[in-house]
Design an enzyme around this catalytic site. Structure first.
Site, PDB file in Angstrom:
ATOM      1  N   GLY A 167     -16.342  -0.566  25.680  1.00  0.00           N
ATOM      2  CA  GLY A 167     -16.866  -0.630  24.126  1.00  0.00           C
ATOM      3  C   GLY A 167     -18.527  -0.651  23.907  1.00  0.00           C
ATOM      4  N   CYS A 168     -18.825  -1.860  24.034  1.00  0.00           N
ATOM      5  CA  CYS A 168     -20.302  -2.156  23.862  1.00  0.00           C
ATOM      6  C   CYS A 168     -21.372  -1.696  24.897  1.00  0.00           C
ATOM      7  CB  CYS A 168     -20.603  -3.578  23.337  1.00  0.00           C
ATOM      8  SG  CYS A 168     -19.604  -4.074  21.997  1.00  0.00           S
ATOM      9  N   ILE A 169     -20.756  -1.917  25.989  1.00  0.00           N
ATOM     10  CA  ILE A 169     -21.645  -1.529  27.226  1.00  0.00           C
ATOM     11  C   ILE A 169     -21.635   0.301  27.190  1.00  0.00           C
ATOM     12  CG2 ILE A 169     -21.737  -1.392  29.850  1.00  0.00           C
ATOM     13  CD1 ILE A 169     -22.254  -3.857  28.547  1.00  0.00           C
TER      14      ILE A 169
END
Length: 225
Positions: A167-169
């Site tokens: 997701g955020c990575i």
């Protein structure tokens, strides 16, 4: 030694990508910054415990794998502070009803996280010299002033740690690549709620957008910068 995407990615998949010319190293520039993304209790649980038990703290928790990654992020943070390089904490800000949107529709539980969940994990909590970037969406770049800060700091390389890998990575790495930053992702300093998802995303990140290596290799590389 097995690649960090083993066994999710087999030799035939690796062969196909290599044949197409993917996966070349990018290398580091001269001015790195560290992103510690979403390392809050909501993503690891209040204490180290297996995944299913961590869900009792927060439905967004990844459990022990998150705490294992925290142990690897810790020396990276220490190195950056030792060198006087920027340490930046993009983090999920508490959500109000007006933030629901499509995210609230897709994952309703994310809208009901107790206040404790938004606190930074104490082991690597930010100091007064660090930069905090609240965000509402996966990428640390989307609708935030991150690029402006990076330009002002003269940053040319980002070391990206935290969660989740898929997701955020991943989204922050793709955006960093799109802004033409060099990116390094230490594979054992990021985490996800399922190992196969973690591995597949590391493979794709390493083939297209960033250099992927262990924390120990990353620290050795950074020390030579």
């Amino acid at each position: 030694m097995n690649a960090p995407w083993t066994p999710a990615v087999d030799a035939e998949v690796e062969r196909r990508y290599a044949a197409a010319g993917f996966g070349r190293p990018i290398g580091l520039g001269e001015r790195p910054a560290l992103l510690v993304i979403d390392v809050q209790y909501r993503t690891v649980g209040n204490t180290p415990k297996p995944f299913d038990e961590a869900l009792g703290d927060y439905t967004t928790a990844c459990g022990k794998v998150g705490w294992d990654a925290v142990a690897n992020i810790t020396p990276v943070v220490a190195l950056f502070r030792e060198r006087g390089w920027p340490v930046i904490y993009p983090h999920v800000a508490p959500k109000g009803a007006h933030d629901a949107g499509r995210l609230g529709a897709k994952v309703p539980a994310i809208m009901d996280i107790p206040a404790k969940g938004y606190e930074f994990v104490a082991d690597i909590a930010p100091t007064e010299s660090d930069l905090l970037i609240p965000k509402k969406h996966p990428s640390a770049f989307f609708a935030t002033p991150l690029v402006s800060h990076l330009v002002d700091l003269g940053v040319d390389t980002l070391v990206i740690t935290g969660c989740t890998t898929s997701g955020c990575i991943r989204s922050s790495t793709v955006d960093a690549f799109a802004y033409n930053f060099r990116v390094l992702v230490p594979h054992d300093a990021c985490y996800d709620r399922a190992e196969v998802i973690h591995q597949v995303n590391l493979f794709d990140i390493g083939q297209k957008y960033a250099d992927v290596m262990s924390t120990a290799e990353a620290i050795e590389t950074l020390r030579s910068t």
